[in-house]
Design a protein around this motif. Structure first.
Motif, mmCIF file in Angstrom:
data_model
loop_
_atom_site.group_PDB
_atom_site.id
_atom_site.type_symbol
_atom_site.label_atom_id
_atom_site.label_comp_id
_atom_site.label_asym_id
_atom_site.label_seq_id
_atom_site.Cartn_x
_atom_site.Cartn_y
_atom_site.Cartn_z
ATOM 1 N N ILE A 51 0.878 -1.175 0.000
ATOM 2 C CA ILE A 51 0.000 0.000 0.000
ATOM 3 C C ILE A 51 0.915 1.225 0.000
ATOM 4 N N PRO A 52 1.257 1.752 -1.177
ATOM 5 C CA PRO A 52 2.200 2.879 -1.241
ATOM 6 C C PRO A 52 1.594 4.144 -0.633
ATOM 7 N N HIS A 53 2.288 4.713 0.340
ATOM 8 C CA HIS A 53 1.737 5.890 1.014
ATOM 9 C C HIS A 53 1.621 7.076 0.061
ATOM 10 N N LYS A 54 2.454 7.105 -0.976
ATOM 11 C CA LYS A 54 2.414 8.235 -1.916
ATOM 12 C C LYS A 54 1.165 8.212 -2.797
ATOM 13 N N SER A 55 0.426 7.115 -2.759
ATOM 14 C CA SER A 55 -0.803 7.019 -3.543
ATOM 15 C C SER A 55 -1.990 7.681 -2.853
ATOM 16 N N TYR A 56 -1.760 8.185 -1.645
ATOM 17 C CA TYR A 56 -2.856 8.751 -0.861
ATOM 18 C C TYR A 56 -2.603 10.230 -0.592
ATOM 19 N N PRO A 57 -3.671 11.018 -0.503
ATOM 20 C CA PRO A 57 -3.498 12.470 -0.374
ATOM 21 C C PRO A 57 -2.956 12.915 0.974
ATOM 22 N N ASP A 58 -3.149 12.091 2.015
ATOM 23 C CA ASP A 58 -2.677 12.485 3.337
ATOM 24 C C ASP A 58 -2.528 11.246 4.221
ATOM 25 N N ARG A 59 -2.001 11.466 5.411
ATOM 26 C CA ARG A 59 -1.761 10.361 6.344
ATOM 27 C C ARG A 59 -3.060 9.668 6.738
ATOM 28 N N ALA A 60 -4.114 10.445 6.916
ATOM 29 C CA ALA A 60 -5.383 9.857 7.352
ATOM 30 C C ALA A 60 -5.921 8.878 6.313
ATOM 31 N N ALA A 61 -5.833 9.242 5.038
ATOM 32 C CA ALA A 61 -6.330 8.367 3.979
ATOM 33 C C ALA A 61 -5.486 7.103 3.881
ATOM 34 N N PHE A 62 -4.170 7.254 4.010
ATOM 35 C CA PHE A 62 -3.278 6.095 3.982
ATOM 36 C C PHE A 62 -3.566 5.168 5.154
ATOM 37 N N ASP A 63 -3.693 5.738 6.342
ATOM 38 C CA ASP A 63 -3.967 4.927 7.527
ATOM 39 C C ASP A 63 -5.318 4.224 7.425
ATOM 40 N N ALA A 64 -6.294 4.879 6.796
ATOM 41 C CA ALA A 64 -7.599 4.240 6.607
ATOM 42 C C ALA A 64 -7.475 3.014 5.707
ATOM 43 N N ALA A 65 -6.597 3.100 4.702
ATOM 44 C CA ALA A 65 -6.371 1.954 3.820
ATOM 45 C C ALA A 65 -5.676 0.826 4.575
ATOM 46 N N LEU A 66 -4.704 1.164 5.409
ATOM 47 C CA LEU A 66 -4.054 0.157 6.242
ATOM 48 C C LEU A 66 -5.070 -0.543 7.136
ATOM 49 N N ASP A 67 -5.873 0.259 7.809
ATOM 50 C CA ASP A 67 -6.860 -0.271 8.752
ATOM 51 C C ASP A 67 -7.833 -1.210 8.043
ATOM 52 N N ALA A 68 -8.298 -0.806 6.867
ATOM 53 C CA ALA A 68 -9.250 -1.634 6.120
ATOM 54 C C ALA A 68 -8.627 -2.972 5.732
ATOM 55 N N ALA A 69 -7.356 -2.947 5.308
ATOM 56 C CA ALA A 69 -6.684 -4.186 4.903
ATOM 57 C C ALA A 69 -6.474 -5.118 6.097
ATOM 58 N N LEU A 70 -6.090 -4.556 7.221
ATOM 59 C CA LEU A 70 -5.879 -5.367 8.421
ATOM 60 C C LEU A 70 -7.185 -6.013 8.884
ATOM 61 N N ARG A 71 -8.244 -5.249 8.876
ATOM 62 C CA ARG A 71 -9.536 -5.778 9.325
ATOM 63 C C ARG A 71 -10.095 -6.800 8.336
ATOM 64 N N ALA A 72 -9.837 -6.596 7.058
ATOM 65 C CA ALA A 72 -10.299 -7.567 6.060
ATOM 66 C C ALA A 72 -9.625 -8.923 6.258
ATOM 67 N N ALA A 73 -8.407 -8.902 6.802
ATOM 68 C CA ALA A 73 -7.679 -10.143 7.071
ATOM 69 C C ALA A 73 -7.951 -10.682 8.472
ATOM 70 N N ALA A 74 -8.903 -10.064 9.183
ATOM 71 C CA ALA A 74 -9.272 -10.482 10.541
ATOM 72 C C ALA A 74 -8.102 -10.397 11.517
ATOM 73 N N VAL A 75 -7.212 -9.429 11.292
ATOM 74 C CA VAL A 75 -6.052 -9.242 12.168
ATOM 75 C C VAL A 75 -6.518 -8.808 13.554
ATOM 76 N N GLU A 76 -5.890 -9.388 14.575
ATOM 77 C CA GLU A 76 -6.196 -9.043 15.960
ATOM 78 C C GLU A 76 -5.075 -8.251 16.626
ATOM 79 N N ILE A 77 -3.840 -8.480 16.197
ATOM 80 C CA ILE A 77 -2.671 -7.799 16.760
ATOM 81 C C ILE A 77 -1.833 -7.264 15.600
ATOM 82 N N VAL A 78 -1.370 -6.019 15.731
ATOM 83 C CA VAL A 78 -0.513 -5.407 14.716
ATOM 84 C C VAL A 78 0.886 -5.238 15.298
ATOM 85 N N CYS A 79 1.901 -5.602 14.504
ATOM 86 C CA CYS A 79 3.296 -5.388 14.890
ATOM 87 C C CYS A 79 3.964 -4.471 13.875
ATOM 88 N N LEU A 80 4.597 -3.423 14.363
ATOM 89 C CA LEU A 80 5.389 -2.545 13.509
ATOM 90 C C LEU A 80 6.821 -3.079 13.510
#
Length: 203
Positions: free
Chosen positions: A60-89
Motif C-alpha cells: 500500500i504505497p503511502h504516496k498514492s494517498y493524499p494524506d496520512r489519514a487516507a493512507f492509515d484508513a487503507a491500512l486499517d481496512a486491509a488489516l480488518r479484512a484479514a481479521a487481524v487481531e494484533i498489529v506489529c510494527l
C-alpha cells in the motif's frame, strides 16, 4: 486446541525483525500466527521474506494517498479484512495518525532500538555512544499516539564497549531485538498483559 491470535505486520525495509517473528510463529505451539504483511514500499525485501514463509503480502504505497489519514484508513481496512487481531510494527517508517493508534490501542506493538524512554527517535546508537551510557538496548512497547511511547513489555540490554561504532553497537542490539519481539508478541497473544496508568503488568 488453543486458538492462535491473528497478526498483521507493517514493514518498510529489509525485515530482519519480521523474520524473527516469522520464525517464532512457524512453531504451531506459538500463540500467534502471521496472516498478513503490509509494506508501504514496493519491492521491500521484507515482502520476499513473508512470501517465502507462505504469508500473504500487500503493498500500500503511502504516496498514492493524499494524506496520512487516507493512507492509515487503507491500512486499517486491509488489516480488518484479514481479521487481524494484533498489529506489529517491524521497521515501518511511517508516523501513524492518533486515530489509527487509538483504534488499535492495546493491540499494536513496536520495537525501538534503545532502552526507552532514552533516545526516542532516530540515530539511537550514535546518540547512545555520544552520551557515554554504559548500557544500551531495545524496547518492545504498546503503541500510543506519542512517538516511541507507550507501556513497555520487554527490554533487552547490551553493554556499550570502548571503541564501539554505531554499526557495531547496532549489530549487538539487533541480536537482542530478534529475541525481544517474539517474547513480547507471545505475552500479548497469551493475554498476559494488563495496562495500568501507562505501565504494563505481565501476568
Amino acid at each position: 486446541m488453543r486458538v492462535r491470535r491473528k497478526v498483521g505486520i507493517l514493514v518498510s525495509g529489509r525485515g530482519s525483525n519480521l523474520q524473527a517473528l516469522l520464525d517464532a510463529c512457524a512453531d504451531p505451539a506459538f500463540p500467534a500466527e502471521i496472516v498478513l504483511v503490509i509494506s508501504n514500499v514496493a519491492g521491500a525485501y521484507a515482502l520476499e521474506r513473508a512470501e517465502k514463509a507462505g504469508v500473504a503480502t500487500l503493498t500500500i504505497p503511502h504516496k498514492s494517498y493524499p494524506d496520512r489519514a487516507a493512507f492509515d484508513a487503507a491500512l486499517d481496512a486491509a488489516l480488518r479484512a484479514a481479521a487481524v487481531e494484533i498489529v506489529c510494527l517491524a521497521g515501518f517508517m511511517r508516523l501513524l495518525t492518533p486515530e489509527f493508534t487509538r483504534a488499535w490501542a492495546g493491540r499494536m506493538l513496536n520495537i525501538h532500538p534503545s532502552l526507552l524512554p532514552s533516545f526516542k527517535g532516530l540515530h539511537t546508537h550514535q546518540r547512545a555512544i555520544e552520551a557515554g551510557v554504559k548500557l544500551h538496548g531495545c524496547t518492545v512497547h504498546l503503541v500510543t499516539p506519542d512517538l516511541d511511547d507507550g507501556p513497555i513489555l520487554v527490554q533487552k540490554a547490551v553493554p556499550v564497549l570502548l571503541g564501539d561504532t554505531p554499526d557495531t553497537l547496532a549489530a549487538r542490539v539487533l541480536e537482542q531485538e530478534h529475541q525481544a519481539y517474539p517474547e513480547a508478541l507471545r505475552l500479548l497473544a497469551e493475554g498476559r498483559v494488563t495496562v495500568t496508568a501507562n505501565r504494563a503488568e505481565i501476568a
